[in-house]
Design an enzyme around this catalytic site. Structure first.
Site, short mmCIF file in Angstrom:
data_model
loop_
_atom_site.label_atom_id
_atom_site.label_comp_id
_atom_site.label_asym_id
_atom_site.label_seq_id
_atom_site.Cartn_x
_atom_site.Cartn_y
_atom_site.Cartn_z
CB SER A 202 22.40 51.19 24.20
OG SER A 202 22.63 49.80 24.09
N GLY B 35 20.98 46.64 23.05
CA GLY B 35 21.19 45.87 24.26
C GLY B 35 22.65 45.74 24.66
CE LYS C 103 14.88 44.70 23.12
NZ LYS C 103 16.20 44.52 22.58
CG ASN D 82 10.90 46.14 21.70
OD1 ASN D 82 10.04 45.34 22.09
ND2 ASN D 82 11.90 45.79 20.89
CD GLU E 5 16.06 41.78 20.25
OE1 GLU E 5 14.89 41.68 20.63
OE2 GLU E 5 16.89 42.55 20.79
CG HIS F 25 13.42 44.37 16.96
ND1 HIS F 25 14.48 43.61 17.40
CD2 HIS F 25 13.42 45.49 17.71
CE1 HIS F 25 15.09 44.25 18.39
NE2 HIS F 25 14.47 45.41 18.59
CD GLU G 130 15.66 49.42 17.14
OE1 GLU G 130 15.47 49.94 18.24
OE2 GLU G 130 15.38 48.23 16.90
#
Ligand code: PEP
Length: 247
Positions: A209, A170, A11, A9, A97, A95, A164
């Site tokens: 991560s 991150g 992003k 991904n 985010e 996701h 996730e």
């Protein structure tokens, strides 16, 4: 036997030249990896470039998001038909985010998943709890709700789930193998509530991560069938090492 999936991904990273340079280095490194499904999800603006470069490879192309309508007055949105037209076979939906920054609800994600499946796109459906939810002992409640609402009336085929934990995305903080396995086992049991035996065939990826250093032990967990990788997928050598875990 579930075929592992390792997905990148990117992003909101990489312009056309960066994507091209990445693939020039990455493709020769993974050319022979036929036992793994490799997926790359670049930003929309480089999908066309990446689609052309992946044409003669077995690496699949994913989008990072889409809207559920096919076409029309939806300024700024991209439809599933547009994604298949450009060569996408997969799409990441739900996701964290998108949920946290753009306010996407379980119901919206469910509509997107339905539309993606109607157009034959394989869906990487992301779920996961925040740190506050984990600390409050709500991890399983959150996962159960996200699965039930996100996959409501969605058949099992073409669905890949990515667990996730938001606190691991991150942050450099990977879940321990025990935490990952426990969550994956729970996710598979909830998938079995919906799909029965077919839940044994559903690939469940871990994301948060993941690095070349952590991938081997994560992949040793019986219910971890792959990884969704953000930061460590931006460099060709590091992502290739993750694809070639255990080698
Ligand atoms: C992600 O964004 O899906 C992700 C897992 O990111 P990172 O690997 O950087 O934590």
């Amino acid at each position: 036997m579930r075929k592992p999936v390792i997905a990148a991904n990117w992003k909101m990273n990489k312009k056309v030249d960066d994507a091209q340079a990445f693939l020039d280095q990455f493709i020769p490194l993974v050319w022979n990896e036929k036992e793994i499904d490799i997926v790359i999800a670049p930003p929309f603006t480089v999908l066309h470039t990446v689609a052309n470069l992946l044409k003669i490879t077995s690496v699949s192309l994913a989008a990072q998001n889409m809207y559920f309508e096919e076409k029309g007055a939806f300024t700024g949105e991209i439809s599933p038909a547009m994604l298949t037209d450009i060569g996408c076979t997969h799409v990441i939906l739900g996701h964290s985010e998108r949920r946290a920054i753009f306010g996407e609800s379980d119901e919206l994600i469910n509509r997107k998943i339905g539309a993606a499946r109607n157009f034959g796109l394989e869906v990487i459906f992301c779920i996961g709890e925040t740190l506050a939810e984990r600390e409050a002992g709500k991890t399983f409640d959150v996962l159960k709700k996200q699965i039930q609402a996100g996959l409501k009336e969605i058949p099992h085929n073409g669905i890949i789930v990515a667990y996730e934990p938001v606190w691991a995305i991150g942050t450099g903080k990977t879940a321990t193998t025990a935490e990952a396995q426990e969550a994956h086992e729970f996710v598979r049991a909830r998938l079995a509530d919906l799909y029965g035996k077919a839940a044994d065939e559903t690939r469940i990826l871990y994301g948060g991560s993941v690095t070349p250093e952590s991938i081997d032990t994560l992949m040793a967990c019986p219910d971890v069938d792959g990884a969704l990788v953000g930061g460590a997928s931006l460099k060709a050598d590091s992502f290739a090492r993750i694809v070639k875990y255990n080698k």
